[in-house]
Scaffold this motif. Sequence first.
Motif, mmCIF file in Angstrom:
data_model
loop_
_atom_site.group_PDB
_atom_site.id
_atom_site.type_symbol
_atom_site.label_atom_id
_atom_site.label_comp_id
_atom_site.label_asym_id
_atom_site.label_seq_id
_atom_site.Cartn_x
_atom_site.Cartn_y
_atom_site.Cartn_z
ATOM 1 N N THR A 1 7.046 -44.602 2.650
ATOM 2 C CA THR A 1 7.142 -44.261 1.051
ATOM 3 C C THR A 1 8.382 -44.695 0.357
ATOM 4 O O THR A 1 9.342 -44.362 0.764
ATOM 5 C CB THR A 1 7.019 -42.608 0.935
ATOM 6 O OG1 THR A 1 5.878 -42.179 1.469
ATOM 7 C CG2 THR A 1 6.794 -42.280 -0.493
ATOM 8 N N ILE A 2 8.224 -45.588 -0.554
ATOM 9 C CA ILE A 2 9.535 -46.235 -1.153
ATOM 10 C C ILE A 2 9.683 -46.206 -2.697
ATOM 11 O O ILE A 2 8.841 -46.281 -3.341
ATOM 12 C CB ILE A 2 9.113 -47.962 -0.657
ATOM 13 C CG1 ILE A 2 8.863 -48.162 0.832
ATOM 14 C CG2 ILE A 2 10.384 -48.661 -1.000
ATOM 15 C CD1 ILE A 2 8.392 -49.455 0.964
ATOM 16 N N ALA A 3 11.142 -45.808 -2.834
ATOM 17 C CA ALA A 3 11.469 -45.642 -4.160
ATOM 18 C C ALA A 3 11.565 -47.049 -4.864
ATOM 19 O O ALA A 3 12.216 -47.791 -4.034
ATOM 20 C CB ALA A 3 12.658 -44.579 -4.185
ATOM 21 N N VAL A 4 10.892 -47.413 -5.943
ATOM 22 C CA VAL A 4 11.084 -48.468 -6.547
ATOM 23 C C VAL A 4 11.909 -48.377 -8.014
ATOM 24 O O VAL A 4 11.513 -47.400 -9.069
ATOM 25 C CB VAL A 4 9.601 -49.011 -6.711
ATOM 26 C CG1 VAL A 4 9.865 -50.654 -7.429
ATOM 27 C CG2 VAL A 4 9.179 -49.265 -5.499
ATOM 28 N N THR A 5 12.861 -49.056 -8.292
ATOM 29 C CA THR A 5 13.624 -49.030 -9.290
ATOM 30 C C THR A 5 13.856 -50.421 -9.693
ATOM 31 O O THR A 5 14.350 -51.254 -9.256
ATOM 32 C CB THR A 5 15.183 -48.391 -9.090
ATOM 33 O OG1 THR A 5 14.894 -47.062 -8.395
ATOM 34 C CG2 THR A 5 15.903 -48.184 -10.201
ATOM 35 N N ALA A 6 13.531 -50.667 -11.071
ATOM 36 C CA ALA A 6 13.607 -51.989 -11.860
ATOM 37 C C ALA A 6 13.037 -53.235 -11.036
ATOM 38 O O ALA A 6 13.678 -54.059 -10.843
ATOM 39 C CB ALA A 6 15.070 -51.950 -12.228
ATOM 40 N N GLY A 7 12.017 -52.942 -10.448
ATOM 41 C CA GLY A 7 11.110 -53.789 -9.492
ATOM 42 C C GLY A 7 11.797 -54.051 -8.139
ATOM 43 O O GLY A 7 11.280 -54.761 -7.370
#
Lengths: 271, 271
Positions: free
Chosen positions: A29-35
């Motif tokens: 489960t991976i946080a994604v910030t600005a792509g």
Amino acid sequence: MLSWIDGQPAELLSAKDRGLAYGDGLFETIAVTAGQAVLLERHLARLAEGCARLRIPIDMNLLKAELLAFCQQLGDGVAKLMVTRGDGQRGYAPPEPAQPRRILQSAAKPQYPARNAEQGVRLFACATRLAEQPLLAGLKHLNRLEQVLARAEWQDAEHAEGLMLDASGRVIEGVYSNLFIVRAGQLITADLSRCGVAGVMRAELLAQAAACGIGCQVRDFDLAELLAADEVFLCNSVYGVWPVCALQTHDWPVGPLTRKLQAIARDLLDC
Amino acid sequence: MLSWIDGQPAELLSAKDRGLAYGDGLFETIAVTAGQAVLLERHLARLAEGCARLRIPIDMNLLKAELLAFCQQLGDGVAKLMVTRGDGQRGYAPPEPAQPRRILQSAAKPQYPARNAEQGVRLFACATRLAEQPLLAGLKHLNRLEQVLARAEWQDAEHAEGLMLDASGRVIEGVYSNLFIVRAGQLITADLSRCGVAGVMRAELLAQAAACGIGCQVRDFDLAELLAADEVFLCNSVYGVWPVCALQTHDWPVGPLTRKLQAIARDLLDC
């Protein structure tokens, strides 16, 4: 929301997938910030280790390329990546050769109450204990009924997380977080060689704390030592760090080491 | 081969199913002879108990009707029935209300070598131990990585089944069978309150043996007691009863109680 299977937009998969039949797979489960995928290399390394331990022959280069493209398209949110051993026939014997399946799903960033990070969270004392299985310990595999049972123990909004012990009474983790305690300026977190999920945020905080000269111990501890701790906090790869302010009638203050690691996690998640 | 989802022919299901995400569900593997499900009521009772313990709100009447129609259409073979908690969003918390999913798949009857039933099978000594988790013990749930790991320990055709112990060294079961030993004319099979799958053929053989006046004990026993047994056999709901003739360098004869229970199982499976 996005849903890709083996690199293609798709929302349905074969009912013969061994991920469904046996939980024969892993996830991240991976946080994604600005792509960008936060803690990308740690997620990939844990997944690769899990595939090696379960002997799922995954093409990590292909998987990484798909994940990067997925995160680029997602922009901001949470990416869930599942890898299964792919379709199987009847029976537990792994197919040879297996054709693993890659599943990517997106979700919006969860909107947790601001007080979780600011004042801290109350822990629910889960009655569900973690079984000891060294062969699977540490992996984020798809056999998660213990977490389902534990999370079903409370419905109120007062408790943001639940505390899980193992069958011998050791303190292990939260239902969807790892747990740290602070004693005399040292960080302590559970040894996960018998059970538990070795979170990527836990690994990153241990590395950064060590780099800052903070003493870190990965070892067994029990409920009495948790209660006697100076500070307690939780972490995961999506929300970062939450102080723990209470378990049943016991309170902890939100301490300086918790705030320091919370700032480190926030920097990782925001950039 | 047939594949039904929620009563309709379908081979694909939602990638958001919690059976895939967490193994949040149960299954039954049912022998089908001349359109009839063998040991139907026992399979339904075990599934209902599993759904109750996992709090999956399944409509058992609908499920039974679908299963009967499926078996009628199948004629002869094996029906695999999976029930999951249905689709979920992100997170372990069970959706309220859940919309469980019913999955039915058929396979041909497996063609085991005739010698398995006649001369008996050699057991592989699996290094994979069963973890002790009383909350899930006995259930045929979808968290089956231990069986996947155990079954991957051998590839040769010499061993038809593997022996699984628990973490404390108790003898529990085969990878896909239950195990009985015979001592002084009494049947003994493992207590499955800490781990293991409580098979429907095991339950039926215990009931029929008791009705015949054969003494039956459900209790813990260790490897020494297994080796000292007069007879050893395996059972499951598809093949019935296989004598066990050997484990590593130890041999057992195929004894009269094994043959008696094998005949009972054969009658059930043939009619």
